[in-house]
Design an enzyme around this catalytic site. Sequence first.
Site, PDB file in Angstrom:
ATOM      1  N   GLU A  37       0.861  -1.174   0.000  1.00  0.00           N
ATOM      2  CA  GLU A  37       0.000   0.000   0.000  1.00  0.00           C
ATOM      3  C   GLU A  37       0.905   1.235   0.000  1.00  0.00           C
ATOM      4  O   GLU A  37       1.814   1.322   0.830  1.00  0.00           O
ATOM      5  CB  GLU A  37      -0.892   0.022   1.249  1.00  0.00           C
ATOM      6  CG  GLU A  37      -1.848   1.195   1.195  1.00  0.00           C
ATOM      7  CD  GLU A  37      -2.799   1.298   2.384  1.00  0.00           C
ATOM      8  OE1 GLU A  37      -2.704   0.478   3.305  1.00  0.00           O
ATOM      9  OE2 GLU A  37      -3.612   2.246   2.360  1.00  0.00           O
ATOM     10  N   ARG A 263       5.717 -12.754   9.375  1.00  0.00           N
ATOM     11  CA  ARG A 263       6.377 -11.511   8.984  1.00  0.00           C
ATOM     12  C   ARG A 263       7.734 -11.431   9.655  1.00  0.00           C
ATOM     13  O   ARG A 263       7.971 -12.047  10.692  1.00  0.00           O
ATOM     14  CB  ARG A 263       5.509 -10.303   9.312  1.00  0.00           C
ATOM     15  CG  ARG A 263       5.277 -10.041  10.783  1.00  0.00           C
ATOM     16  CD  ARG A 263       4.638  -8.662  11.017  1.00  0.00           C
ATOM     17  NE  ARG A 263       3.525  -8.394  10.134  1.00  0.00           N
ATOM     18  CZ  ARG A 263       3.393  -7.264   9.405  1.00  0.00           C
ATOM     19  NH1 ARG A 263       4.295  -6.328   9.479  1.00  0.00           N
ATOM     20  NH2 ARG A 263       2.357  -7.089   8.650  1.00  0.00           N
ATOM     21  N   LYS A 273       4.834   0.570   9.580  1.00  0.00           N
ATOM     22  CA  LYS A 273       4.826   1.830   8.829  1.00  0.00           C
ATOM     23  C   LYS A 273       4.337   2.974   9.699  1.00  0.00           C
ATOM     24  O   LYS A 273       4.885   4.066   9.644  1.00  0.00           O
ATOM     25  CB  LYS A 273       3.881   1.705   7.637  1.00  0.00           C
ATOM     26  CG  LYS A 273       4.516   1.105   6.425  1.00  0.00           C
ATOM     27  CD  LYS A 273       3.558   1.294   5.253  1.00  0.00           C
ATOM     28  CE  LYS A 273       3.577   0.083   4.371  1.00  0.00           C
ATOM     29  NZ  LYS A 273       2.457   0.028   3.444  1.00  0.00           N
TER      30      LYS A 273
HETATM   31  P1  ATP Z   1       2.382  -2.273   8.296  1.00  0.00           P
HETATM   32  O1  ATP Z   1       2.052  -3.457   9.133  1.00  0.00           O
HETATM   33  O2  ATP Z   1       3.634  -1.593   8.716  1.00  0.00           O
HETATM   34  O3  ATP Z   1       1.247  -1.337   8.071  1.00  0.00           O
HETATM   35  P2  ATP Z   1       1.737  -3.609   5.911  1.00  0.00           P
HETATM   36  O4  ATP Z   1       1.924  -5.050   6.046  1.00  0.00           O
HETATM   37  O5  ATP Z   1       0.345  -3.137   6.052  1.00  0.00           O
HETATM   38  O6  ATP Z   1       2.737  -2.860   6.866  1.00  0.00           O
HETATM   39  P3  ATP Z   1       1.763  -3.419   3.079  1.00  0.00           P
HETATM   40  O7  ATP Z   1       2.114  -2.284   2.232  1.00  0.00           O
HETATM   41  O8  ATP Z   1       0.357  -3.866   3.117  1.00  0.00           O
HETATM   42  O9  ATP Z   1       2.290  -3.068   4.541  1.00  0.00           O
HETATM   43  O10 ATP Z   1       2.709  -4.660   2.758  1.00  0.00           O
HETATM   44  C1  ATP Z   1       2.956  -5.124   1.457  1.00  0.00           C
HETATM   45  C2  ATP Z   1       3.364  -6.560   1.520  1.00  0.00           C
HETATM   46  O11 ATP Z   1       4.521  -6.720   2.335  1.00  0.00           O
HETATM   47  C3  ATP Z   1       2.275  -7.405   2.142  1.00  0.00           C
HETATM   48  O12 ATP Z   1       2.135  -8.569   1.351  1.00  0.00           O
HETATM   49  C4  ATP Z   1       2.772  -7.714   3.514  1.00  0.00           C
HETATM   50  O13 ATP Z   1       2.309  -8.942   3.944  1.00  0.00           O
HETATM   51  C5  ATP Z   1       4.290  -7.692   3.322  1.00  0.00           C
HETATM   52  N1  ATP Z   1       4.949  -7.320   4.565  1.00  0.00           N
HETATM   53  C6  ATP Z   1       4.749  -6.207   5.292  1.00  0.00           C
HETATM   54  N2  ATP Z   1       5.490  -6.214   6.401  1.00  0.00           N
HETATM   55  C7  ATP Z   1       6.206  -7.360   6.387  1.00  0.00           C
HETATM   56  C8  ATP Z   1       7.158  -7.968   7.263  1.00  0.00           C
HETATM   57  N3  ATP Z   1       7.543  -7.382   8.394  1.00  0.00           N
HETATM   58  N4  ATP Z   1       7.677  -9.167   6.920  1.00  0.00           N
HETATM   59  C9  ATP Z   1       7.304  -9.754   5.785  1.00  0.00           C
HETATM   60  N5  ATP Z   1       6.418  -9.259   4.918  1.00  0.00           N
HETATM   61  C10 ATP Z   1       5.861  -8.072   5.206  1.00  0.00           C
HETATM   62 MG    MG Z   2      -1.220  -4.054   4.703  1.00  0.00          MG
END
Ligand code: ATP
Ligand code: MG
Length: 562
Positions: A37, A263, A273
Amino acid sequence: MEKEPRGQTDFIREIIDEDIAKGVYKGGRVATRFPPEPNGYLHIGHAKSVCLNFGIASDYNGTCNLRLDDTDPSGESQEYVNSIIEDVRWLGFDWDDRLYYASDYFDQLYEFAVKLIKAGKAYVCSLSSEEIREYRGTLTEPGRESPYRNRSIEENLDLFSRMKAGEFPEGAHVLRAKIDMASPNIVMRDPVIYRIKKVPHYRTGEKWVIYPMYDFAHCLSDYIEKITHSICTLEFENNRALYDWFLKELTEGERPKQIEFARLNLSYTILSKRRLITLVENGYVDGWDDPRMPTVAGMRRRGYTPEAIRDFCARIGVAKKDNLVDISLLEHCVRDDLNERAKRAMAVLRPIKVIIDNYPEGKTEEILCPNHPQKPEMGKRSVPFSKIIYIEEDDFSESPPKKYKRLAPGREVRLRYAYVIKFESLVKDENTGAIKEIHSTYDKNSINSDTSEGKRVEGVIHWVSAKHAIPAEIRLYDRLFSIPDPASLGDEFTDYINPDSLRVMDNAYVEPGLSLASSKDRFQFERLGYFCLDDRYSRPDRPCFNRIVSLRDTWGKILKSD
Ligand code: ATP
Ligand code: MG
């Protein structure tokens, strides 16, 4: 059939192998996507997901799309899109022409919602968000049905189209899937699929005032793109039932399947984020690309290489259970990579002047130093030597502790690749008592034999010629947080920012050849660590270098003691 040769396997690749064996997707097709996102910069956790999704596509001769999952306009922006594109490319991955935006599917998603209403599987609910929460029930109690659950299809179609037309204020109505308010899985208790949100979208502008929820948009975007394996993190495990439900109700043919993995959590930093935004917006760090940040942009500016980051992601693998990875493993991967490629150079962080009394005034010698002690093919460079040099403040001790092998009263020390010098005397500031300069003499037959030939002395220290060296700023970084698991804290996490995470050495000197350095170069400054030029803080007359990582390898020690 023989499998493609590839570096590693894991439970996700095993699922894919099985799907291929069973012919689940025609021709053994494998299509993944990386769906960030655009509401922040990518961090090392995202890098793990990038490596996984693009890595699988490459292992199976499949494809991986880059999809901006931009269905919630608040907080999303083109700046973030641009940074994501730059970062994924920098990490070394290529999506050809498959750059997609979930916002491009808004019309199709709306049509899917209409289809669901027409099938009697969705309804406009006019409870407030608090009421919806209250009606939802708990883990131990079933939910209650909304009084609006049995609106007629016609009324639902009418209200939904008027929601889209902007006739209602935010919160007046939502569209919900009609599933099961008694489901043991709370996600399935008539989830909201559209809400009114009068916020302009960075791509679609004011066209939409209703936006789809993640659970609805994500599975259908995957379907539209003909994704086969939709890999996401563990917190979506309960949402998989909903993912499958929407696909079953709305689509036919080959459907994507969701697979969850743990994750990445990394010690001494945070990978959320929202919290990274807090650090940036409140000025705790110098922007998203602050070299202490766990962002891809920060690691790039710090001087980490994409190769090191990919190596790290391969070594941690993918797991089904959450865990905390030791940041020293990441640092180890960075060192491993830089040790091979970084040219050696000399710099002095905290200079102290040493005058070689018996060295001829005005003379300059060019000393040939290897660029890499184990790699003659990397060539040599010439480093000027003269009567006055700088050495590191802590390479001299007036009253040396036991085992001290550097310069001290009555002692000799080797200047790296140059002469052996002997301490003669000390000049101190009359008022402060601080050391102003050290006088020494050199043995002119001792040149360039710091290894086996010539005069042998125990200590070897680095130096620069005072007349030739370039004044520089050198930035030393340490871990951003002073405790291993800042992510486990609440909002007080900022109290645990390491006050020594940045130290600026503004009186440093580097050997003159470094005036030609470019921001792509990486160096090992002898005995100090790995460094690269910082574009932001360098000036034409005064380069600024970031320490990428120190030489001390705590992970290497962990490995040895195992
Ligand atoms: P946050 O939890 O910080 O808001 P998010 O997971 O919502 O981050 P996205 O932009 O939705 O952020 O993530 C894009 C992709 O990266 C998704 O498929 C998510 O599962 C993966 N991702 C995000 N954070 C991690 C992590 N710490 N380890 C592995 N994959 C991740
Ligand atoms: Mg997300």
